[in-house]
Design a protein around this motif. Structure first.
Motif, PDB file in Angstrom:
ATOM      1  N   ASP A  39       0.837  -1.203   0.000  1.00 38.45           N
ATOM      2  CA  ASP A  39       0.000   0.000   0.000  1.00 38.45           C
ATOM      3  C   ASP A  39       0.872   1.253   0.000  1.00 38.45           C
ATOM      4  O   ASP A  39       1.913   1.302   0.667  1.00 38.45           O
ATOM      5  N   VAL A  40       0.434   2.269  -0.743  1.00 37.67           N
ATOM      6  CA  VAL A  40       1.127   3.550  -0.773  1.00 37.67           C
ATOM      7  C   VAL A  40       0.105   4.655  -0.538  1.00 37.67           C
ATOM      8  O   VAL A  40      -0.946   4.683  -1.185  1.00 37.67           O
ATOM      9  N   VAL A  41       0.387   5.534   0.427  1.00 37.91           N
ATOM     10  CA  VAL A  41      -0.466   6.700   0.648  1.00 37.91           C
ATOM     11  C   VAL A  41       0.367   7.949   0.391  1.00 37.91           C
ATOM     12  O   VAL A  41       1.578   7.966   0.627  1.00 37.91           O
ATOM     13  N   ARG A  42      -0.297   8.975  -0.110  1.00 35.63           N
ATOM     14  CA  ARG A  42       0.384  10.234  -0.391  1.00 35.63           C
ATOM     15  C   ARG A  42      -0.180  11.311   0.523  1.00 35.63           C
ATOM     16  O   ARG A  42      -1.357  11.290   0.878  1.00 35.63           O
ATOM     17  N   THR A  43       0.657  12.244   0.884  1.00 33.36           N
ATOM     18  CA  THR A  43       0.249  13.274   1.828  1.00 33.36           C
ATOM     19  C   THR A  43       0.986  14.568   1.545  1.00 33.36           C
ATOM     20  O   THR A  43       2.085  14.559   0.964  1.00 33.36           O
ATOM     21  N   ARG A  44       0.395  15.659   1.971  1.00 33.20           N
ATOM     22  CA  ARG A  44       1.047  16.961   1.793  1.00 33.20           C
ATOM     23  C   ARG A  44       2.046  17.225   2.921  1.00 33.20           C
ATOM     24  O   ARG A  44       3.037  17.920   2.731  1.00 33.20           O
ATOM     25  N   THR A  45       1.763  16.684   4.104  1.00 34.25           N
ATOM     26  CA  THR A  45       2.642  16.893   5.256  1.00 34.25           C
ATOM     27  C   THR A  45       2.699  15.615   6.085  1.00 34.25           C
ATOM     28  O   THR A  45       1.820  14.752   5.990  1.00 34.25           O
ATOM     29  N   ILE A  46       3.736  15.519   6.911  1.00 33.94           N
ATOM     30  CA  ILE A  46       3.929  14.342   7.767  1.00 33.94           C
ATOM     31  C   ILE A  46       4.289  14.810   9.172  1.00 33.94           C
ATOM     32  O   ILE A  46       5.054  15.765   9.339  1.00 33.94           O
TER      33      ILE A  46
END
Length: 557
Positions: A327-334
């Motif tokens: 699974d791969v998730v994308r995000t603007r911030t971490i």
């Protein structure tokens, strides 16, 4: 807006004079909510409620499972129990559809009750009936609720210990049965599992799972293990106090928020038997209770919480987070809120007996195993002191093994006083463990006394280790700067170390990769407390908003 004519139509108010009704309309809140919205939350202060229109359902979370206690329809009151018995709400009420509710705070309710004794009597009688009636809360709470899952295994099996802690920390109501105890089959109520299938689990529907991995068990018990979306505004790595605080504030402020936790929410704080100095809890609160409340709050506000998931890689350039199983998730911030892990001892035999009488940290789920035994704890910090106090209520004796010559350097004064007042707690200064003994489980330990130079052997039913912790951050991208012990550098520390390249200064909690923040114990900082972790988790969201505004402005230009 409420009117006196409107209120007079309800039986509970029908005996009030016009001037008394006028006082109610003057001070009462007129609350209108939609379906699924809460009017009352667990822990709210006492107040009088009347359903004007619509329906409220009364719910309470018991052992992590929500139970419905009934409904309040138009014309019925709510809140009479807390008002009558002088307590906060122990349950919640939410709307089943468009609902309108009157709320009169406790001060104005008691003023009205003093002037209208018949009104007060009606409320009091309703409270007494709701508690003690044939379908009252006393009888409902007393009902034995079957466990969500029953676990069969050996008491000292390390896998059983780990899964027992996993279930408890995820607020799963379970029953553990030891295959070696008499009467096992009566409690198991299923065919005898083969030794190779242990630990085995029987679900509420009768399904048997033989030695399942934690993720499969979590999925079958309804816990979330797969993200709903593939794109988020912020992904929080770690579900301890800092991570849950970031989840609460992120979700409440409109950010699509995902928390990724490899085991169970609560982090290291979740294993704390008692936190006495956390603001707002004068009687203290256990770590798992605090985590449970924060978890429910984060979920209610819309945050997703994934458990049993490991991060294999973070792409610092694209903000892509690669999870195990592809699974791969994308995000603007971490937000990095991975906390720290207990430091391991290298004494011979420790690894073999870990989970079989030797434990790192102290989950409340281990208390029943220590009943009537002699327990030893290694450490002199607050975590060790809190655990000693907790286990002293179950164990025959508790011994704190302290390498130094005093507790004052590492333990809070209030806790030192409590430890010294507990008759079955002994503090052994200048002492450390030199050896451990036992075949299938721990039976004895060798204690090296540095003060007198001798070694003594003592019977030990449980050895709990609290010797400090380290940040396990070797898996992070190389671009995220850390010190020699793995703690993440942020803000001014980045500038001092020369790890910041942008024209602007980094935000206080920002790492060397812009848009990636760190909060809680994983961040290099002088304070390692639950309160500071919660504060940093909430602060991280404020910095994320500023970062996103800057990013949006730069894009617009």
């Amino acid at each position: 807006m409420l009117t006196t004519d409107e209120l007079a139509a309800f039986p509970v108010f029908s005996g009030l004079r016009p001037d008394q009704l006028g006082e109610v309309t003057k001070h009462a809140a007129d609350i209108v909510v939609g379906s699924g919205q809460y009017v009352v939350h667990d822990g709210d202060e006492a107040a009088f409620y009347l359903v004007i229109s619509g329906v409220l359902e009364v719910v309470q979370a018991i052992d992590g499972v929500e139970k419905k206690f009934g409904e309040r329809r138009a014309g019925t009151m709510f809140g009479e129990i807390p008002l009558t018995f002088g307590m906060d709400f122990q349950w919640a009420a939410r709307a089943l559809g468009p609902t309108r509710v009157l709320r009169l705070d406790a001060r104005h309710y008691h003023a009205l009750a003093g002037e209208a004794p018949e009104f007060a009597k009606t409320v009091r009688e309703s409270a007494e009936y709701r508690v003690g009636g044939p379908k009252g809360m006393k009888s409902l709470v007393a009902e034995r609720r079957p466990p969500q899952v029953t676990m069969a295994g050996h008491r000292y099996d390390a896998t059983c210990v780990a899964l027992r802690s996993f279930l408890a920390r995820n607020q799963i109501h379970f029953e553990g049965v030891d295959v070696d105890e008499p009467g096992f089959m009566d409690r198991w109520q299923a065919p005898m599992p083969a030794e190779a299938d242990l630990p085995a689990f029987r679900l509420a529907d009768g399904t048997i799972l033989a030695k399942p991995p934690a993720r499969l068990l979590a999925e079958r018990l309804g816990l979330q293990t797969v993200p709903v979306m593939m794109d988020y505004d912020t992904v929080v790595v770690g579900g301890g106090p800092a991570g849950l605080a970031a989840a609460v504030y992120g979700a409440s402020e409109g950010l699509r928020t995902l928390v990724i936790e490899r085991e169970a929410p609560g982090g290291q704080a979740g294993t704390s038997s008692r936190i006495e100095n956390y603001l707002g809890f004068p009687n203290g609160i256990s770590g798992d209770d605090l985590a449970s409340r924060a978890l429910r709050q984060a979920k209610r506000l819309g945050a997703e919480i994934l458990i049993t998931r490991h991060i294999e890689k973070i792409d610092a350039d694209t903000r892509a987070i690669h999870l195990d199983c592809g699974d791969v998730v994308r995000t603007r911030t971490i937000v990095l809120a991975t906390g720290v892990s207990w430091r391991r001892l290298t004494i011979e035999g420790f690894d073999r007996l870990t989970g079989k009488g030797i434990y790192y940290g102290a989950a409340r789920s281990e208390a029943s195993l220590m009943q009537g035994l002699d327990v030893h704890l290694i450490g002199a910090g607050n975590s060790a002191g809190q655990a000693a106090m907790f286990f002293a209520n179950h164990a025959r004796s508790v011994t704190l093994l302290v390498r130094g010559q005093s507790l004052e350097k590492s333990m809070s004064r209030y806790l030192i006083d409590q430890v010294r007042e507990k008759s079955n707690i002994k503090v052994a200064l200048g002492c450390e463990v030199g050896g451990v003994h036992g075949d299938n489980h721990l039976t004895d330990i060798d204690i090296v006394d540095r003060t007198c130079g001798g070694v003594r052997r003592e019977t030990c039913g449980g050895l709990f280790v609290f010797i400090g912790a380290d940040a396990e951050t070797g898996w992070l991208p190389a671009g995220i700067a850390r010190n020699e012990r793995g703690y993440v550098l942020t803000g001014p520390d980045l500038l001092r170390a020369g790890h910041w390249s942008l024209d602007r200064d980094p935000y206080l909690l920002e790492t060397s990769v812009p848009g990636i923040f760190a909060a809680g114990d994983v961040r290099l900082g002088p304070v390692k407390r639950v309160a500071s972790a919660v504060g940093e988790g909430s602060m991280a969201i404020a910095f994320i908003h500023q970062y996103l505004r800057d990013l949006s402005g730069a894009g617009a230009s």
